[in-house]
Motif scaffolding. Structure first.
Motif, PDB file in Angstrom:
ATOM      1  N   ARG A  52       0.845  -1.185   0.000  1.00  0.00           N
ATOM      2  CA  ARG A  52       0.000   0.000   0.000  1.00  0.00           C
ATOM      3  C   ARG A  52       0.882   1.237   0.000  1.00  0.00           C
ATOM      4  N   SER A  53       0.587   2.183  -0.876  1.00  0.00           N
ATOM      5  CA  SER A  53       1.387   3.404  -0.966  1.00  0.00           C
ATOM      6  C   SER A  53       0.530   4.608  -0.637  1.00  0.00           C
ATOM      7  N   SER A  54       1.186   5.738  -0.388  1.00  0.00           N
ATOM      8  CA  SER A  54       0.481   6.975  -0.082  1.00  0.00           C
ATOM      9  C   SER A  54      -0.193   7.517  -1.343  1.00  0.00           C
ATOM     10  N   LEU A  55      -1.145   8.417  -1.151  1.00  0.00           N
ATOM     11  CA  LEU A  55      -1.851   9.009  -2.284  1.00  0.00           C
ATOM     12  C   LEU A  55      -0.900   9.754  -3.204  1.00  0.00           C
ATOM     13  N   SER A  56       0.018  10.542  -2.625  1.00  0.00           N
ATOM     14  CA  SER A  56       0.954  11.314  -3.455  1.00  0.00           C
ATOM     15  C   SER A  56       1.851  10.390  -4.268  1.00  0.00           C
ATOM     16  N   ARG A  57       2.246   9.273  -3.668  1.00  0.00           N
ATOM     17  CA  ARG A  57       3.100   8.324  -4.399  1.00  0.00           C
ATOM     18  C   ARG A  57       2.313   7.652  -5.528  1.00  0.00           C
ATOM     19  N   ARG A  58       1.056   7.313  -5.279  1.00  0.00           N
ATOM     20  CA  ARG A  58       0.237   6.690  -6.328  1.00  0.00           C
ATOM     21  C   ARG A  58       0.024   7.646  -7.496  1.00  0.00           C
ATOM     22  N   ILE A  59      -0.201   8.923  -7.161  1.00  0.00           N
ATOM     23  CA  ILE A  59      -0.362   9.918  -8.227  1.00  0.00           C
ATOM     24  C   ILE A  59       0.914  10.018  -9.054  1.00  0.00           C
ATOM     25  N   GLY A  60       2.058  10.039  -8.361  1.00  0.00           N
ATOM     26  CA  GLY A  60       3.336  10.106  -9.065  1.00  0.00           C
ATOM     27  C   GLY A  60       3.558   8.906  -9.977  1.00  0.00           C
ATOM     28  N   ILE A  61       3.229   7.720  -9.491  1.00  0.00           N
ATOM     29  CA  ILE A  61       3.404   6.508 -10.291  1.00  0.00           C
ATOM     30  C   ILE A  61       2.527   6.557 -11.542  1.00  0.00           C
ATOM     31  N   LEU A  62       1.275   6.987 -11.380  1.00  0.00           N
ATOM     32  CA  LEU A  62       0.381   7.090 -12.538  1.00  0.00           C
ATOM     33  C   LEU A  62       0.886   8.124 -13.544  1.00  0.00           C
ATOM     34  N   PHE A  63       1.392   9.245 -13.021  1.00  0.00           N
ATOM     35  CA  PHE A  63       1.919  10.286 -13.913  1.00  0.00           C
ATOM     36  C   PHE A  63       3.115   9.770 -14.705  1.00  0.00           C
ATOM     37  N   PHE A  64       4.044   9.095 -14.012  1.00  0.00           N
ATOM     38  CA  PHE A  64       5.241   8.618 -14.702  1.00  0.00           C
ATOM     39  C   PHE A  64       4.934   7.469 -15.656  1.00  0.00           C
ATOM     40  N   TYR A 105      26.862   6.178 -18.387  1.00  0.00           N
ATOM     41  CA  TYR A 105      25.922   7.236 -18.012  1.00  0.00           C
ATOM     42  C   TYR A 105      24.776   6.620 -17.227  1.00  0.00           C
ATOM     43  N   TYR A 106      24.495   7.198 -16.061  1.00  0.00           N
ATOM     44  CA  TYR A 106      23.321   6.799 -15.296  1.00  0.00           C
ATOM     45  C   TYR A 106      22.617   8.068 -14.842  1.00  0.00           C
ATOM     46  N   PRO A 107      21.308   8.140 -15.034  1.00  0.00           N
ATOM     47  CA  PRO A 107      20.579   9.365 -14.669  1.00  0.00           C
ATOM     48  C   PRO A 107      20.828   9.772 -13.219  1.00  0.00           C
ATOM     49  N   ASP A 108      20.801  11.067 -12.986  1.00  0.00           N
ATOM     50  CA  ASP A 108      21.130  11.613 -11.673  1.00  0.00           C
ATOM     51  C   ASP A 108      19.871  11.806 -10.823  1.00  0.00           C
ATOM     52  N   ASP A 109      20.056  11.914  -9.537  1.00  0.00           N
ATOM     53  CA  ASP A 109      19.020  12.302  -8.582  1.00  0.00           C
ATOM     54  C   ASP A 109      17.887  11.288  -8.504  1.00  0.00           C
ATOM     55  N   TYR A 110      16.790  11.452  -9.264  1.00  0.00           N
ATOM     56  CA  TYR A 110      15.667  10.509  -9.267  1.00  0.00           C
ATOM     57  C   TYR A 110      15.719   9.737 -10.592  1.00  0.00           C
ATOM     58  N   THR A 113       8.453  13.752   0.245  1.00  0.00           N
ATOM     59  CA  THR A 113       7.250  14.274   0.890  1.00  0.00           C
ATOM     60  C   THR A 113       6.274  14.714  -0.201  1.00  0.00           C
ATOM     61  N   PRO A 114       5.002  15.019   0.173  1.00  0.00           N
ATOM     62  CA  PRO A 114       4.051  15.489  -0.843  1.00  0.00           C
ATOM     63  C   PRO A 114       4.556  16.707  -1.612  1.00  0.00           C
ATOM     64  N   ILE A 115       5.199  17.640  -0.921  1.00  0.00           N
ATOM     65  CA  ILE A 115       5.731  18.825  -1.601  1.00  0.00           C
ATOM     66  C   ILE A 115       6.869  18.444  -2.538  1.00  0.00           C
ATOM     67  N   LYS A 116       7.746  17.573  -2.049  1.00  0.00           N
ATOM     68  CA  LYS A 116       8.855  17.137  -2.895  1.00  0.00           C
ATOM     69  C   LYS A 116       8.363  16.333  -4.095  1.00  0.00           C
ATOM     70  N   SER A 117       7.188  15.711  -3.964  1.00  0.00           N
ATOM     71  CA  SER A 117       6.655  14.929  -5.074  1.00  0.00           C
ATOM     72  C   SER A 117       6.418  15.802  -6.299  1.00  0.00           C
ATOM     73  N   VAL A 118       5.935  17.041  -6.081  1.00  0.00           N
ATOM     74  CA  VAL A 118       5.708  17.960  -7.193  1.00  0.00           C
ATOM     75  C   VAL A 118       7.037  18.303  -7.868  1.00  0.00           C
ATOM     76  N   TYR A 119       8.038  18.627  -7.038  1.00  0.00           N
ATOM     77  CA  TYR A 119       9.378  18.907  -7.564  1.00  0.00           C
ATOM     78  C   TYR A 119       9.918  17.699  -8.313  1.00  0.00           C
ATOM     79  N   VAL A 159      11.905  15.174 -13.078  1.00  0.00           N
ATOM     80  CA  VAL A 159      12.000  13.962 -13.889  1.00  0.00           C
ATOM     81  C   VAL A 159      11.441  14.199 -15.288  1.00  0.00           C
ATOM     82  N   SER A 160      10.379  14.968 -15.388  1.00  0.00           N
ATOM     83  CA  SER A 160       9.801  15.277 -16.706  1.00  0.00           C
ATOM     84  C   SER A 160      10.820  16.001 -17.588  1.00  0.00           C
ATOM     85  N   LEU A 161      11.528  16.965 -17.018  1.00  0.00           N
ATOM     86  CA  LEU A 161      12.567  17.668 -17.775  1.00  0.00           C
ATOM     87  C   LEU A 161      13.706  16.732 -18.151  1.00  0.00           C
ATOM     88  N   SER A 162      14.074  15.837 -17.239  1.00  0.00           N
ATOM     89  CA  SER A 162      15.142  14.879 -17.513  1.00  0.00           C
ATOM     90  C   SER A 162      14.752  13.938 -18.648  1.00  0.00           C
TER      91      SER A 162
END
Length: 236
Positions: A124-136, A169-174, A208-214, A219-222
């Motif tokens: 079971r994941s948090s709502l913000s994480r589920r939204i992120g997974i669906l977006f990605f 080459y391996y992507p950075d950060d996330y 965190t939920p705020i960091k999820s937006v960032y 990641v979208s830009l990457s």
């Protein structure tokens, strides 16, 4: 096929011992390298005391991307056929290494991702994480024309050709989402296998939920930059 488990670790003294022992208990044939990413606790001492893993210590905290690239470089230089990324916090169950390894050994895929959502599990994941997974999942599908159910999963196995790519080459950060897009755009076959994941043994997630937006914006830009780079490479 020779297999290396890469465990990036940052301040994981509470779980690293049990993670290493769980891997060797279920898969005694694999080798383990712990990439200590500038930990300030006793992660290094505890990992080394097991006598079951090679430990590489980064001089400073370089982040998950730099730590994983170091692990892939180690795998390449030591001639491993398969490299598997596993978290140091106990979320990834080594019992589920088998389907990932089978997918690589059989030639079914170049990279296998352990997914929590191919089949219904207890996870079971948090709502913000589920939204992120669906977006990605959506972002990857429009980038590669291929659907992935768990694009943020860090539980994944790679063959020697992918090891070579990631050592350069391996992507950075996330990095998880961008890594999928990169491999698919380069012509590699990436697949998912159903796995069970657990809650962290110790510590808290840094997202965190705020960091999820960032996270989603970065990641979208990457991914956009990866699309541009691979398009130029294809034209060349």
């Amino acid at each position: 096929m020779s297999t290396l488990i890469i465990i990036p670790a940052y301040n994981e003294e509470g779980s690293i011992h049990s993670v290493i022992h769980a891997i060797k208990r279920t898969h005694p044939e694999v080798d383990i390298v712990v990439i200590n990413d500038g930990s300030r606790d006793r992660t290094v001492q505890i990992a080394e005391a097991t006598g079951l893993a090679h430990v590489i210590t980064m001089p400073v905290n370089v982040g998950i991307g730099g730590a994983m690239q170091t692990g892939y470089l180690y795998a390449l230089r030591h001639g491993y056929d398969i490299a598997v990324q596993m978290d140091a916090d106990g979320q990834h169950d080594p019992e589920y290494l088998a389907p990932l390894l089978r997918g690589i050994e059989s030639g079914e895929a170049d990279c296998m991702i352990g997914s929590r959502f191919v089949e219904k599990t207890e996870y079971r994941s948090s709502l913000s994480r589920r939204i992120g997974i669906l977006f990605f999942s959506w972002l990857i599908s429009i980038s590669t024309k291929k659907r992935f159910t768990d694009p943020t999963s860090g539980f994944r196995a790679a063959n020697r050709q992918v090891i070579e790519v990631f050592s350069n080459y391996y992507p950075d950060d996330y990095p998880e989402v961008e890594a999928i897009v990169l491999l698919e755009r380069l012509g590699f076959n990436v697949k998912e296998a159903s796995v069970l994941m657990h809650s962290r043994e110790t510590g808290m997630s840094s997202i965190t939920p705020i960091k999820s937006v960032y996270y989603m914006l970065k990641v979208s830009l990457s991914v956009l930059m990866t699309l541009l780079r691979t398009r130029r490479r294809a034209k060349a």
